[in-house]
Design an enzyme around this catalytic site. Structure first.
Site, short mmCIF file in Angstrom:
data_model
loop_
_atom_site.label_atom_id
_atom_site.label_comp_id
_atom_site.label_asym_id
_atom_site.label_seq_id
_atom_site.Cartn_x
_atom_site.Cartn_y
_atom_site.Cartn_z
N GLY A 241 116.25 27.34 84.28
CA GLY A 241 116.49 28.39 85.27
C GLY A 241 116.31 29.82 84.81
O GLY A 241 116.34 30.73 85.64
N GLU A 276 116.50 22.74 79.47
CA GLU A 276 115.32 22.31 80.25
C GLU A 276 114.59 23.49 80.86
O GLU A 276 114.44 23.58 82.07
CB GLU A 276 115.77 21.39 81.39
N PRO A 277 114.11 24.42 80.06
CA PRO A 277 113.42 25.57 80.65
C PRO A 277 112.02 25.21 81.12
O PRO A 277 111.32 24.42 80.48
CB PRO A 277 113.34 26.57 79.49
N ARG A 279 110.14 27.61 83.97
CA ARG A 279 109.61 28.93 84.35
C ARG A 279 109.55 29.90 83.17
O ARG A 279 108.58 30.63 83.00
CB ARG A 279 110.51 29.52 85.45
N ARG A 315 104.17 30.10 96.63
CA ARG A 315 105.47 30.76 96.41
C ARG A 315 105.75 31.92 97.37
O ARG A 315 106.88 32.06 97.85
CB ARG A 315 105.61 31.22 94.96
N TYR A 319 109.05 30.83 99.24
CA TYR A 319 110.27 31.43 98.68
C TYR A 319 110.38 32.93 98.92
O TYR A 319 111.20 33.59 98.28
CB TYR A 319 110.29 31.22 97.15
N CYS A 359 94.29 28.49 107.94
CA CYS A 359 94.67 28.67 109.34
C CYS A 359 96.18 28.59 109.53
O CYS A 359 96.70 27.65 110.14
CB CYS A 359 93.98 27.61 110.19
N GLU A 360 96.91 29.52 108.95
CA GLU A 360 98.37 29.60 109.07
C GLU A 360 98.73 31.07 108.91
O GLU A 360 98.21 31.74 108.01
CB GLU A 360 99.07 28.86 107.91
N TYR A 388 105.23 26.94 88.83
CA TYR A 388 105.26 26.59 90.25
C TYR A 388 104.09 27.22 91.00
O TYR A 388 104.20 27.60 92.16
CB TYR A 388 106.63 26.97 90.87
C1 LIG Z 1 113.37 22.59 88.04
C2 LIG Z 1 114.37 22.15 87.05
C3 LIG Z 1 114.42 22.76 85.79
C4 LIG Z 1 113.55 23.92 85.40
O1 LIG Z 1 113.86 25.10 86.06
P1 LIG Z 1 113.15 26.46 85.58
O2 LIG Z 1 113.64 27.49 86.47
O3 LIG Z 1 111.68 26.25 85.73
O4 LIG Z 1 113.55 26.68 84.18
C5 LIG Z 1 115.31 22.25 84.87
N1 LIG Z 1 116.13 21.22 85.18
C6 LIG Z 1 116.11 20.62 86.38
C7 LIG Z 1 117.02 19.48 86.64
C8 LIG Z 1 115.24 21.07 87.36
O5 LIG Z 1 115.23 20.49 88.56
#
Ligand SMILES: *Cc1c(COP(=O)(O)O)cnc(C)c1O
Length: 430
Positions: A241, A276-277, A279, A315, A319, A359-360, A388
């Site tokens: 995140g 779990e990075p 982005r 995106r 978003y 076409c949107e 993403y």
């Molecule tokens: C999408 C996701 C991430 C990665 O999020 P980033 O913002 O890309 O770092 C990590 N863990 C889980 C469970 C996710 O769904």
């Protein structure tokens, strides 16, 4: 920080002029910088080094095999969310012992595939999933390992879009923290599944430190309570995140700042740590190059129509995301940007909507954007599109997906060829 810079009035990726890539590979094209990618991976690894963590790249953010392989070679593991992502991670050469598998809706086939591959752990999202994994592992005569995903009920901050908030009670992810203790009690003696860890992921992108501190503090308290009851928690997976700079160079905190606050909360604990990075590693490492096709006026509005659409980069419309967009070769040297900043006012500029060919009405890259004057044939760069971006692209309107290119110093390589019309129909049967 990244290696996309203007030199001699022209955008370069590392040492390669962006225009050269567009001329040789065509547009739209995703261009990644190897140095940027590895810089960010190493930044995460160094920032959390005191914890000796397992870093699992979130493959869903950008899953090109070549990109995955570079990260695997640098020592990174993979966080997958589907059978297809597991297939890719293995194909790219990832050690299954460094693969973790998350997602609220794993199918029986996907669970079997992951157990068969010998992944490190499932991140498990519900009681029903616990029972299902235990059952499947039993049928296979194996023992699966899992972490329980808890929902820490923290607000990730106002800058995180509702569609990417995952750690609030009303979201579908994980089990409520109050329920987690009961779940551990209930499932402590499963035959074929060992629940040894805790997992959380509060959303994306997260611009503040406080939500992480709050979530980890809650997780630590839960681990203490669980330990007192005799449950052994072997690892805490704190998810991903970390935000990146979309709007200006100081928008997102460097990961070192997050680590300063989080390492003390996690150091010296009897459990291991995983991250779990996605982005943060790849976001600023990729751009899209697109060419201006036409200009037109609609009422008071000026439209710049480009050859990249929402199928290439969704995106903005999905978003309300902001991407800095600028000419690759500004005609006026005054318009060479010193920094990519949403408040940049171009000399002799204009306010335009930058739209695609689909076409949107939702097919736009930017609305009401101040841009230097552009004409047909000009190249524009859409920045911070590595995460993403291609990963969410589609064939809508039967548009072949863009090519992907990796730059390394003064060389570039096509790491995914542009799709052809034949590719579009290949799986179909008449
Ligand atoms: C999408 C996701 C991430 C990665 O999020 P980033 O913002 O890309 O770092 C990590 N863990 C889980 C469970 C996710 O769904």
């Amino acid at each position: 920080m990244d290696f996309f810079n203007y030199k001699n009035n022209e955008l370069h990726c590392e040492s390669v002029p962006a225009s050269r890539i567009a001329a040789e590979v065509g547009t739209p094209v995703y261009v990644y910088s190897k140095a940027t990618l590895l810089h960010h991976y190493r930044q995460v690894a160094n920032a959390f080094k005191p914890l000796n963590p397992t870093i699992c790249y979130s493959i869903k953010s950008c899953s090109n095999l070549h990109v995955c392989k570079l990260l695997i070679d640098a020592g990174c593991g993979m966080d997958v969310t589907s059978g297809g992502e597991l297939f890719r991670a293995l194909k790219a050469g990832c050690d299954p012992k460094k693969i973790i598998y998350a997602g609220v809706g794993k199918t029986d086939d996907e669970i079997r595939m992951a157990i068969d591959a010998g992944i490190a752990a499932f991140n498990i999202e519900s009681e029903a999933e616990i029972e299902n994994i235990d059952r499947i592992a039993g049928e296979m005569g194996k023992t699966a390992i899992g972490a329980l995903r808890i929902n820490p009920d923290v607000d990730p901050g106002h800058k995180t879009h509702a569609k990417t908030t995952t750690g609030k009670k009303e979201n579908k992810f994980g089990v409520d923290i109050e329920r987690a203790e009961r779940v551990f009690e209930q499932y402590k003696t499963l035959k074929n599944l060992r629940i040894g860890g805790l997992h959380l992921h509060i959303g994306s992108p997260i611009y503040d430190i406080a939500p992480y501190v709050e979530a980890i503090t809650k997780a630590n308290a839960l681990i203490d309570r669980l330990t007192k009851k005799g449950h052994k928690i072997e690892w805490l997976d704190m998810g991903g995140g970390f935000a990146v700079n979309y709007k200006h160079p100081m928008q997102a905190l460097p990961v070192t700042e997050h680590a300063k606050a989080l390492v003390p909360l996690l150091q010296g604990k009897p459990y291991k740590v995983a991250l779990e990075p996605g982005r943060y590693i790849v976001g600023n490492a990729g751009i899209v190059l697109t060419r201006v096709l036409y200009r037109k006026q609609g009422g008071e509005k000026k439209f710049v129509i480009v050859d990249a659409g929402m199928n290439d980069l969704i995106r903005p419309t999905l978003y309300d995301a902001y991407h800095f967009i600028w000419p690759v070769k500004p005609a006026d040297a005054k318009n060479v940007p010193a920094a990519r900043d949403e408040d940049l006012v171009p000399a002799d500029g204009e306010t335009v909507d930058i739209v695609g060919p689909i076409c949107e009405s939702g097919d736009y890259l930017a609305k009401g954007r101040a841009l230097p004057q552009t004409k047909r044939g000009d190249l524009l760069a859409v920045f911070t599109a590595g995460a993403y971006g291609f990963a969410m692209s589609s064939n809508y309107n039967n548009r072949p997906r863009a090519a992907e290119v990796l730059v390394d110093g003064d060389k570039f390589t096509v790491i995914r060829r542009r799709e052809t019309y034949e590719d579009l129909v290949a799986p179909e049967l008449i």
